[in-house]
Design a protein around this motif. Structure first.
Motif, PDB file in Angstrom:
ATOM      1  N   ARG A 160       0.837  -1.210   0.000  1.00  0.00           N
ATOM      2  CA  ARG A 160       0.000   0.000   0.000  1.00  0.00           C
ATOM      3  C   ARG A 160       0.864   1.250   0.000  1.00  0.00           C
ATOM      4  NH1 ARG A 160      -2.970   2.037   5.266  1.00  0.00           N
ATOM      5  NH2 ARG A 160      -0.823   2.561   5.599  1.00  0.00           N
ATOM      6  N   GLN A 161       0.544   2.175  -0.872  1.00  0.00           N
ATOM      7  CA  GLN A 161       1.183   3.486  -0.900  1.00  0.00           C
ATOM      8  C   GLN A 161       0.258   4.548  -0.315  1.00  0.00           C
ATOM      9  OE1 GLN A 161       4.256   4.213  -1.635  1.00  0.00           O
ATOM     10  NE2 GLN A 161       4.861   2.235  -2.414  1.00  0.00           N
ATOM     11  N   SER A 162      -1.037   4.415  -0.614  1.00  0.00           N
ATOM     12  CA  SER A 162      -2.015   5.368  -0.098  1.00  0.00           C
ATOM     13  C   SER A 162      -3.387   4.718  -0.119  1.00  0.00           C
ATOM     14  CB  SER A 162      -2.019   6.653  -0.932  1.00  0.00           C
ATOM     15  OG  SER A 162      -2.473   6.399  -2.240  1.00  0.00           O
ATOM     16  N   VAL A 163      -4.331   5.371   0.550  1.00  0.00           N
ATOM     17  CA  VAL A 163      -5.710   4.903   0.593  1.00  0.00           C
ATOM     18  C   VAL A 163      -6.603   6.083   0.267  1.00  0.00           C
ATOM     19  CG1 VAL A 163      -7.537   3.989   2.065  1.00  0.00           C
ATOM     20  CG2 VAL A 163      -5.207   3.148   2.329  1.00  0.00           C
ATOM     21  N   ASN A 164      -7.574   5.872  -0.624  1.00  0.00           N
ATOM     22  CA  ASN A 164      -8.532   6.922  -0.953  1.00  0.00           C
ATOM     23  C   ASN A 164      -9.915   6.303  -0.814  1.00  0.00           C
ATOM     24  OD1 ASN A 164     -10.006   9.056  -1.931  1.00  0.00           O
ATOM     25  ND2 ASN A 164      -9.015   9.123  -3.926  1.00  0.00           N
ATOM     26  N   TYR A 165     -10.524   6.496   0.340  1.00  0.00           N
ATOM     27  CA  TYR A 165     -11.838   5.924   0.622  1.00  0.00           C
ATOM     28  C   TYR A 165     -12.870   7.035   0.478  1.00  0.00           C
ATOM     29  CZ  TYR A 165     -15.148   2.721   2.818  1.00  0.00           C
ATOM     30  OH  TYR A 165     -16.202   1.879   3.065  1.00  0.00           O
ATOM     31  N   MET A 166     -13.621   7.011  -0.624  1.00  0.00           N
ATOM     32  CA  MET A 166     -14.548   8.092  -0.963  1.00  0.00           C
ATOM     33  C   MET A 166     -15.979   7.559  -1.008  1.00  0.00           C
ATOM     34  SD  MET A 166     -14.667  11.342  -1.866  1.00  0.00           S
ATOM     35  CE  MET A 166     -12.957  11.638  -2.271  1.00  0.00           C
ATOM     36  N   VAL A 167     -16.851   8.226  -0.273  1.00  0.00           N
ATOM     37  CA  VAL A 167     -18.279   7.934  -0.308  1.00  0.00           C
ATOM     38  C   VAL A 167     -18.928   9.087  -1.070  1.00  0.00           C
ATOM     39  CG1 VAL A 167     -20.358   7.590   1.078  1.00  0.00           C
ATOM     40  CG2 VAL A 167     -18.147   6.775   1.925  1.00  0.00           C
ATOM     41  N   LYS A 168     -19.854   8.783  -1.976  1.00  0.00           N
ATOM     42  CA  LYS A 168     -20.507   9.821  -2.770  1.00  0.00           C
ATOM     43  C   LYS A 168     -22.004   9.846  -2.479  1.00  0.00           C
ATOM     44  CE  LYS A 168     -17.182   9.586  -6.510  1.00  0.00           C
ATOM     45  NZ  LYS A 168     -16.992   9.491  -7.947  1.00  0.00           N
ATOM     46  N   GLY A 169     -22.561  11.031  -2.518  1.00  0.00           N
ATOM     47  CA  GLY A 169     -23.992  11.189  -2.263  1.00  0.00           C
ATOM     48  C   GLY A 169     -24.343  12.657  -2.126  1.00  0.00           C
ATOM     49  N   ILE A 170     -25.264  12.962  -1.220  1.00  0.00           N
ATOM     50  CA  ILE A 170     -25.728  14.331  -0.994  1.00  0.00           C
ATOM     51  C   ILE A 170     -25.423  14.712   0.451  1.00  0.00           C
ATOM     52  CG2 ILE A 170     -27.724  15.887  -1.058  1.00  0.00           C
ATOM     53  CD1 ILE A 170     -26.978  14.717  -3.810  1.00  0.00           C
ATOM     54  N   CYS A 171     -24.764  15.862   0.647  1.00  0.00           N
ATOM     55  CA  CYS A 171     -24.403  16.315   1.984  1.00  0.00           C
ATOM     56  C   CYS A 171     -25.628  16.893   2.711  1.00  0.00           C
ATOM     57  CB  CYS A 171     -23.287  17.358   1.916  1.00  0.00           C
ATOM     58  SG  CYS A 171     -23.782  18.975   1.268  1.00  0.00           S
ATOM     59  N   PRO A 172     -25.538  17.078   4.033  1.00  0.00           N
ATOM     60  CA  PRO A 172     -26.683  17.609   4.790  1.00  0.00           C
ATOM     61  C   PRO A 172     -27.142  18.989   4.319  1.00  0.00           C
ATOM     62  CG  PRO A 172     -25.041  16.729   6.286  1.00  0.00           C
ATOM     63  CD  PRO A 172     -24.436  16.706   4.908  1.00  0.00           C
ATOM     64  N   GLN A 173     -26.201  19.851   3.916  1.00  0.00           N
ATOM     65  CA  GLN A 173     -26.576  21.187   3.455  1.00  0.00           C
ATOM     66  C   GLN A 173     -27.385  21.139   2.167  1.00  0.00           C
ATOM     67  OE1 GLN A 173     -23.381  20.327   4.250  1.00  0.00           O
ATOM     68  NE2 GLN A 173     -22.998  21.521   6.094  1.00  0.00           N
ATOM     69  N   CYS A 174     -27.112  20.169   1.321  1.00  0.00           N
ATOM     70  CA  CYS A 174     -27.814  20.052   0.043  1.00  0.00           C
ATOM     71  C   CYS A 174     -29.005  19.099   0.117  1.00  0.00           C
ATOM     72  CB  CYS A 174     -26.853  19.553  -1.041  1.00  0.00           C
ATOM     73  SG  CYS A 174     -25.538  20.714  -1.428  1.00  0.00           S
TER      74      CYS A 174
END
Length: 145
Positions: A122-136
């Motif tokens: 492992r060199q790096s980790v990119n854990y991304m969740v996508k959706g709609i934030c509370p403000q939007c």
């Protein structure tokens, strides 16, 4: 983050603390979310785009920033609060809002440990969740219905 704290963080990562590098590190530390190069440039009016980019490139090489590809308008940068360059103990999840296109740190959400097969490192980790934030949340639901 104070100038002295930025200087210490730069030195811990093997980066010589010049005035421009301290300014870039402080600008990243002042926000609670990853920034694009354009957003960072807008926050720093005293350094041109190439100077900001050179600092970010050096930071990346010395594991001082996390570079996130969020599926939006390119990459975003956030200061790595790890205390040394060799081991990143500042791994956390991120959330990309598909409505406002902002990326948020989810520091209280643990990233699952992935057991890699033999020979993979492992060199790096990119854990991304996508959706709609509370403000939007409200406006996106109204527009989407």
């Amino acid at each position: 983050m104070t100038e002295q704290e930025c200087t210490l963080l730069l030195e811990q990562h093997g980066v010589k603390p010049t005035a421009n590098r301290i300014i870039v590190a402080r600008a990243l530390a002042e926000v609670s979310r990853p920034l694009s190069l354009t957003e960072l440039e807008q926050r720093i009016m005293t350094i041109d785009k190439s100077g900001v980019f050179r600092a970010l490139t050096l930071f990346r090489e010395n594991h001082l920033v996390h570079v996130l590809e969020d599926g939006g308008d390119g990459v975003r940068y956030e200061l790595c609060h790890s205390s040394h360059a060799e081991h990143d103990d500042d791994i956390h999840a991120h959330f990309y809002c598909e409505h406002c296109r902002q990326t948020f740190c989810l520091e209280d959400c643990p990233v699952p440990e992935i057991m890699l097969p033999a020979g993979f490192f492992r060199q790096s980790v990119n854990y991304m969740v996508k959706g709609i934030c509370p403000q939007c949340g409200g406006s996106a639901r109204v527009q989407g219905s």
